[in-house]
Design an enzyme around this catalytic site. Structure first.
Site, PDB file in Angstrom:
ATOM      1  N   HIS B  39       3.050   6.291  -1.896  1.00 16.74           N
ATOM      2  CA  HIS B  39       2.481   5.417  -0.867  1.00 16.74           C
ATOM      3  C   HIS B  39       3.561   4.872   0.062  1.00 16.74           C
ATOM      4  O   HIS B  39       3.359   4.772   1.266  1.00 16.74           O
ATOM      5  CB  HIS B  39       1.709   4.258  -1.515  1.00 16.74           C
ATOM      6  N   LYS B 104      -7.886   1.463 -10.595  1.00 23.82           N
ATOM      7  CA  LYS B 104      -8.459   0.483 -11.504  1.00 23.82           C
ATOM      8  C   LYS B 104      -8.144  -0.904 -10.983  1.00 23.82           C
ATOM      9  O   LYS B 104      -7.088  -1.140 -10.409  1.00 23.82           O
ATOM     10  CB  LYS B 104      -7.947   0.692 -12.938  1.00 23.82           C
TER      11      LYS B 104
END
Lengths: 280, 184
Positions: B39, B104
């Site tokens: 990222h 999550k």
């Protein structure tokens, strides 16, 4: 004087770390099934079904149930009358971790430097805690500690005026803030006392205790029970999707401390408690 | 629990708009993996106006770093990692056209709002069910950054990859609503 070869230590660490990463606490499946029977939330029950099925797949395939096979946390209790021969004890521990990662297809998750962040490629170095104890044995405890729950752990220095209730409220707040990130239902390790650096180590040791075991001192056993009950009222639930079953277990370890201090640490572990012990 | 809804990546606006927090979804098609280190690189490339190693438009990114694949297997265990760590980079990827994320845990309120405003959806997969989830991965190949080891960007082909809608396009938020409902 009794002696053990460093190679034996490497072999033991390799076996324990691999077993820890691939075979969670033997009581886990029963504990998850019991939680599922009590869980009111349909989403929570679905998460517990996934976790139980995943454990079955881990048993069947021998693969680690979670891709995060953790930091290898190694506790060594070295008897003062035991000599390590034929190598460096600390290097033997890392060699064990290296072998477990290579042979067990565990994930290398350690970076050599916290800011420059280059992966070491073999999950070394281990986080090692070494204690010198009486006797001529070497006791090893190895935990595969995932980062999702580790990241949400916390330390607070209370004043002696604080009581049980503040300790329990702090633990519940930590679990609530962690939410799904810690992969609930979580194991809550509470370390109380010692100094700034003692409480977190107690909390870490606490999460490596067997599932369902209560503190031998009834006072602390009762504190564990109260903490479990309180944490289950946070509503976090399995997978953090809302529900009643948030706390898989709670262990408390306490140590003497200064008249002015009450250090408190809460170390969270995920729904896959992974640890193994052996004695050489 | 509702009957699962099957969706195929890349995602259309009609499909995205119909999803609601709490819906069970089975994902089909191609998805990309990316976690922390990837990222950082993807966001950096976008800030510098460079092309990404894959076209993110209408795609789904799965926040995971699988364990190594033993010989003869497609991929190692591959469960979701904590999504909130990707929040500082998510806005850049949404601006580049990303429409789905799997991870999550709850997003920050700012990121959840950015996801909704972009008409995108955040899906939750079961943390700790890595072998179960990897069974839905039918093909895996390196898409970018192999030097990142477990953080390599992989192109995955998935069949019936099971998730829940956690942040939808109309303000629904599964984690927040679930916890508030059961808190005592």
């Amino acid at each position: 004087m009794r002696s053990v070869r460093a190679e034996k230590v490497a072999e033991a660490v390799a076996r324990l770390y691999r077993e820890a990463a691939c075979s969670p606490d033997p009581g886990l499946e029963a504990a998850l099934a019991a939680g599922r029977a009590r869980e009111e939330s349909p989403a929570g029950r679905a998460v517990l079904n996934d976790l139980i099925e995943n454990l079955r797949l881990a048993r069947q395939t021998g693969a680690p149930p979670c891709q995060d096979t953790g930091t290898a946390v190694v506790f060594l209790e070295l008897g003062q009358d035991l000599r390590i021969e034929g190598g460096d004890l600390l290097e033997a521990v890392d060699e064990g971790v290296r072998r477990a990662v290579r042979e067990g297809y565990l994930r290398p998750s350690i970076v050599a430097d916290p800011l420059r962040r280059e992966n070491t490629g073999d999950n070394t170095p281990a986080v090692l805690h070494l204690e010198i104890v009486p006797g001529d044995r070497l006791k090893l405890a190895v935990a595969a500690k995932g980062a999702g729950s580790e990241n949400m752990s916390a330390l607070k220095i209370l004043t002696p005026a604080a009581g049980e209730e503040e300790i329990i409220e702090f633990a519940a707040a930590v679990v609530e803030k962690a939410g799904a990130s810690a992969c609930p239902p979580v194991i809550v390790g509470i370390g109380i006392g010692g100094n700034f650096e003692t409480a977190p180590l107690l909390a870490k040791k606490a999460i490596t205790l067997p599932l369902g075991e209560r503190h031998p001192d009834p006072f602390y056993a009762a504190l564990e029970e109260k903490a479990i009950e309180r944490i289950n009222r946070t509503g976090v639930g399995p997978g953090g999707l809302g529900g009643r079953f948030t706390c898989l277990d709670c262990h408390v370890l306490a140590a003497p401390c200064h008249i002015a201090s009450l250090p408190l640490a809460v170390n969270l572990d995920c729904c896959l408690p992974r640890h193994q012990t052996a004695t050489l | 629990m509702s009957k699962p809804i099957s969706i195929t990546a890349p995602l259309t606006d009609n499909v995205l708009r119909a999803l609601r927090a709490g819906d069970r979804v089975l994902i089909q098609g191609v998805i990309y993996t990316a976690r922390d280190a990837a990222h950082r690189r993807l966001a950096q490339a976008l800030r510098e106006g460079r092309d990404l190693p894959f076209d993110p438009r209408r795609q789904i990114i799965y926040y995971t770093g699988p364990a190594p694949a033993p010989p003869g297997t497609i991929i190692g265990p591959a469960g979701p990692t904590t999504a909130v760590r990707m929040d500082p980079f998510t806005i850049h990827l949404l601006q580049a056209g990303l429409k789905g994320m799997i991870g999550k845990g709850e997003r920050s309120p700012e990121t959840a709002a950015a996801i909704r405003e972009a008409g995108a959806v955040y899906f939750a997969a079961t943390g700790g069910a890595a072998i179960l989830l990897a069974r839905s991965i039918r093909k895996a190949e390196v898409a970018a950054y192999p030097e990142l080891g477990p953080e390599t960007v992989l192109k995955l082909e998935v069949k019936d990859f099971p998730v829940l809608v956690a942040v939808d396009t109309v303000g629904g938020n599964l984690h927040r609503e679930g916890r508030d409902f059961y808190r005592m």
